[in-house]
Design a protein around this motif. Structure first.
Motif, mmCIF file in Angstrom:
data_model
loop_
_atom_site.group_PDB
_atom_site.id
_atom_site.type_symbol
_atom_site.label_atom_id
_atom_site.label_comp_id
_atom_site.label_asym_id
_atom_site.label_seq_id
_atom_site.Cartn_x
_atom_site.Cartn_y
_atom_site.Cartn_z
ATOM 1 N N ASP A 91 0.835 -1.212 0.000
ATOM 2 C CA ASP A 91 0.000 0.000 0.000
ATOM 3 C C ASP A 91 0.867 1.258 0.000
ATOM 4 O O ASP A 91 0.616 2.204 -0.750
ATOM 5 C CB ASP A 91 -0.922 0.030 1.228
ATOM 6 N N GLU A 92 1.897 1.255 0.842
ATOM 7 C CA GLU A 92 2.743 2.444 0.940
ATOM 8 C C GLU A 92 3.560 2.659 -0.329
ATOM 9 O O GLU A 92 3.714 3.789 -0.795
ATOM 10 C CB GLU A 92 3.661 2.367 2.165
ATOM 11 N N VAL A 93 4.085 1.594 -0.908
ATOM 12 C CA VAL A 93 4.860 1.726 -2.150
ATOM 13 C C VAL A 93 3.975 2.266 -3.273
ATOM 14 O O VAL A 93 4.378 3.167 -4.020
ATOM 15 C CB VAL A 93 5.515 0.384 -2.545
ATOM 16 N N LEU A 94 2.755 1.756 -3.382
ATOM 17 C CA LEU A 94 1.842 2.262 -4.421
ATOM 18 C C LEU A 94 1.474 3.723 -4.153
ATOM 19 O O LEU A 94 1.374 4.526 -5.084
ATOM 20 C CB LEU A 94 0.591 1.391 -4.508
ATOM 21 N N GLY A 95 1.291 4.070 -2.880
ATOM 22 C CA GLY A 95 1.027 5.462 -2.523
ATOM 23 C C GLY A 95 2.197 6.365 -2.872
ATOM 24 O O GLY A 95 2.006 7.486 -3.376
ATOM 25 N N MET A 96 3.421 5.889 -2.613
ATOM 26 C CA MET A 96 4.612 6.665 -2.977
ATOM 27 C C MET A 96 4.670 6.871 -4.480
ATOM 28 O O MET A 96 5.024 7.944 -4.959
ATOM 29 C CB MET A 96 5.883 5.973 -2.469
ATOM 30 N N HIS A 97 4.325 5.829 -5.233
ATOM 31 C CA HIS A 97 4.293 5.959 -6.689
ATOM 32 C C HIS A 97 3.314 7.037 -7.117
ATOM 33 O O HIS A 97 3.616 7.867 -7.969
ATOM 34 C CB HIS A 97 3.897 4.634 -7.349
ATOM 35 N N ASP A 98 2.121 7.021 -6.518
ATOM 36 C CA ASP A 98 1.102 7.981 -6.918
ATOM 37 C C ASP A 98 1.506 9.418 -6.594
ATOM 38 O O ASP A 98 1.105 10.346 -7.284
ATOM 39 C CB ASP A 98 -0.246 7.636 -6.281
ATOM 40 N N GLU A 99 2.324 9.598 -5.567
ATOM 41 C CA GLU A 99 2.823 10.940 -5.219
ATOM 42 C C GLU A 99 4.008 11.340 -6.085
ATOM 43 O O GLU A 99 4.218 12.511 -6.352
ATOM 44 C CB GLU A 99 3.234 10.982 -3.751
ATOM 45 N N ASP A 100 4.817 10.369 -6.481
ATOM 46 C CA ASP A 100 6.057 10.639 -7.214
ATOM 47 C C ASP A 100 6.334 9.473 -8.154
ATOM 48 O O ASP A 100 7.017 8.529 -7.792
ATOM 49 C CB ASP A 100 7.202 10.820 -6.214
ATOM 50 N N GLN A 101 5.785 9.527 -9.354
ATOM 51 C CA GLN A 101 5.861 8.402 -10.279
ATOM 52 C C GLN A 101 7.272 8.068 -10.735
ATOM 53 O O GLN A 101 7.518 6.962 -11.193
ATOM 54 C CB GLN A 101 4.997 8.688 -11.505
ATOM 55 N N CYS A 102 8.184 8.980 -10.605
ATOM 56 C CA CYS A 102 9.516 8.751 -11.161
ATOM 57 C C CYS A 102 10.429 7.918 -10.267
ATOM 58 O O CYS A 102 11.397 7.338 -10.749
ATOM 59 C CB CYS A 102 10.180 10.087 -11.488
ATOM 60 N N GLY A 103 10.150 7.840 -8.992
ATOM 61 C CA GLY A 103 11.029 7.102 -8.083
ATOM 62 C C GLY A 103 11.199 5.647 -8.459
ATOM 63 O O GLY A 103 12.322 5.136 -8.548
ATOM 64 N N LEU A 104 10.103 4.946 -8.686
ATOM 65 C CA LEU A 104 10.189 3.535 -9.077
ATOM 66 C C LEU A 104 10.806 3.387 -10.465
ATOM 67 O O LEU A 104 11.537 2.429 -10.727
ATOM 68 C CB LEU A 104 8.810 2.874 -9.042
ATOM 69 N N LEU A 105 10.513 4.317 -11.353
ATOM 70 C CA LEU A 105 11.105 4.261 -12.696
ATOM 71 C C LEU A 105 12.620 4.365 -12.613
ATOM 72 O O LEU A 105 13.341 3.651 -13.315
ATOM 73 C CB LEU A 105 10.569 5.389 -13.571
ATOM 74 N N LEU A 106 13.095 5.242 -11.760
ATOM 75 C CA LEU A 106 14.531 5.426 -11.596
ATOM 76 C C LEU A 106 15.185 4.136 -11.122
ATOM 77 O O LEU A 106 16.220 3.727 -11.642
ATOM 78 C CB LEU A 106 14.800 6.554 -10.597
ATOM 79 N N LEU A 107 14.564 3.469 -10.149
ATOM 80 C CA LEU A 107 15.146 2.248 -9.600
ATOM 81 C C LEU A 107 15.105 1.082 -10.580
ATOM 82 O O LEU A 107 15.848 0.123 -10.427
ATOM 83 C CB LEU A 107 14.433 1.856 -8.301
ATOM 84 N N SER A 108 14.267 1.175 -11.604
ATOM 85 C CA SER A 108 14.170 0.076 -12.566
ATOM 86 C C SER A 108 15.192 0.193 -13.692
ATOM 87 O O SER A 108 15.313 -0.717 -14.513
ATOM 88 C CB SER A 108 12.756 0.010 -13.153
ATOM 89 N N GLN A 109 15.952 1.277 -13.726
ATOM 90 C CA GLN A 109 16.943 1.460 -14.785
ATOM 91 C C GLN A 109 18.207 0.659 -14.493
ATOM 92 O O GLN A 109 18.503 0.342 -13.350
ATOM 93 C CB GLN A 109 17.284 2.935 -14.943
ATOM 94 N N HIS A 110 18.955 0.372 -15.548
ATOM 95 C CA HIS A 110 20.164 -0.454 -15.401
ATOM 96 C C HIS A 110 21.405 0.265 -15.935
ATOM 97 O O HIS A 110 22.246 -0.356 -16.574
ATOM 98 C CB HIS A 110 19.971 -1.782 -16.127
ATOM 99 N N HIS A 111 21.528 1.528 -15.658
ATOM 100 C CA HIS A 111 22.708 2.278 -16.087
ATOM 101 C C HIS A 111 23.925 1.776 -15.310
ATOM 102 O O HIS A 111 23.811 1.348 -14.163
ATOM 103 C CB HIS A 111 22.485 3.775 -15.837
ATOM 104 N N GLU A 112 25.087 1.848 -15.922
ATOM 105 C CA GLU A 112 26.323 1.384 -15.270
ATOM 106 C C GLU A 112 26.531 2.026 -13.899
ATOM 107 O O GLU A 112 27.008 1.388 -12.968
ATOM 108 C CB GLU A 112 27.564 1.687 -16.132
#
Length: 194
Positions: A91-112
């Motif tokens: 619930d909290e992770v989904l709530g964090m996403h709804d407040e700031d959609q970019c946080g999870l996107l950032l963590l899903s990247q695989h840059h060196e």
């Protein structure tokens, strides 16, 4: 004292702009100038706070890793059943996403740089925390025997994919309305075990 507050707020503005741009366009897809324009500051102001774009990316990534790792550890230490604590975490992770959609996107990247940060002893990853949380559920007999790390990877992959699908319009922009079904499906994944 006002000058320090102003400097701190500018750094925060820079980090917020960088986070949004890194999450949506990748580190290599943007320039310091673009970050400055998005933050409303000059290149000089950016270099006053950060040695390089890579240093800025490492700080942003470290902050997000730490926030999710801390959140998982918090729920792992709570009293109550594994499922109850896990559902509150989702619930909290989904709530964090709804407040700031970019946080999870950032963590899903695989840059060196992020891979380097992941392997650094200074940055504990959300996957490590989630693996420990799942192992705790197994040790308590609340979850069946399973590869806790694999289960953690599957859960994090599912949640980050929800974020990507939300951004791409495949799912609603807000994920909280999907929370009940997301929790049921993720709990089912953990409950099947080996």
């Amino acid at each position: 004292m006002n000058k320090k507050t102003h400097v701190d707020s500018k750094k925060k503005d820079i980090l917020q702009a960088a986070m949004r741009l890194f999450a949506t366009k990748g580190i290599d897809g943007i320039s310091v100038k673009q970050i400055g324009e998005a933050a409303g500051v000059t290149d000089a102001a950016i270099y006053k706070h950060f040695k390089s774009k890579d240093a800025m990316a490492m700080e942003v990534f470290g902050q997000y890793c730490n926030s999710y790792t801390t959140l998982i550890d918090f729920y792992r230490k709570q009293s109550g059943s594994f499922v109850s604590c896990f559902h509150k975490l989702v619930d909290e992770v989904l709530g964090m996403h709804d407040e700031d959609q970019c946080g999870l996107l950032l963590l899903s990247q695989h840059h060196e740089l992020y891979i380097e940060a992941s392997q650094s002893q200074n940055v504990r990853q959300p996957l490590e925390a989630l693996t420990e949380f799942i192992e705790q559920g197994i040790e308590r007999g609340e979850l069946p025997k399973q590869d806790a790390r694999l289960s953690g990877v599957l859960i994090i992959g599912a949640i980050t994919r929800l974020s990507v699908s939300s951004l791409e319009g495949e799912l609603p922009q807000e994920l909280i309305p999907l929370a009940t079904e997301v929790k049921q499906r993720l709990t089912a994944l953990l409950s099947k075990g080996q």
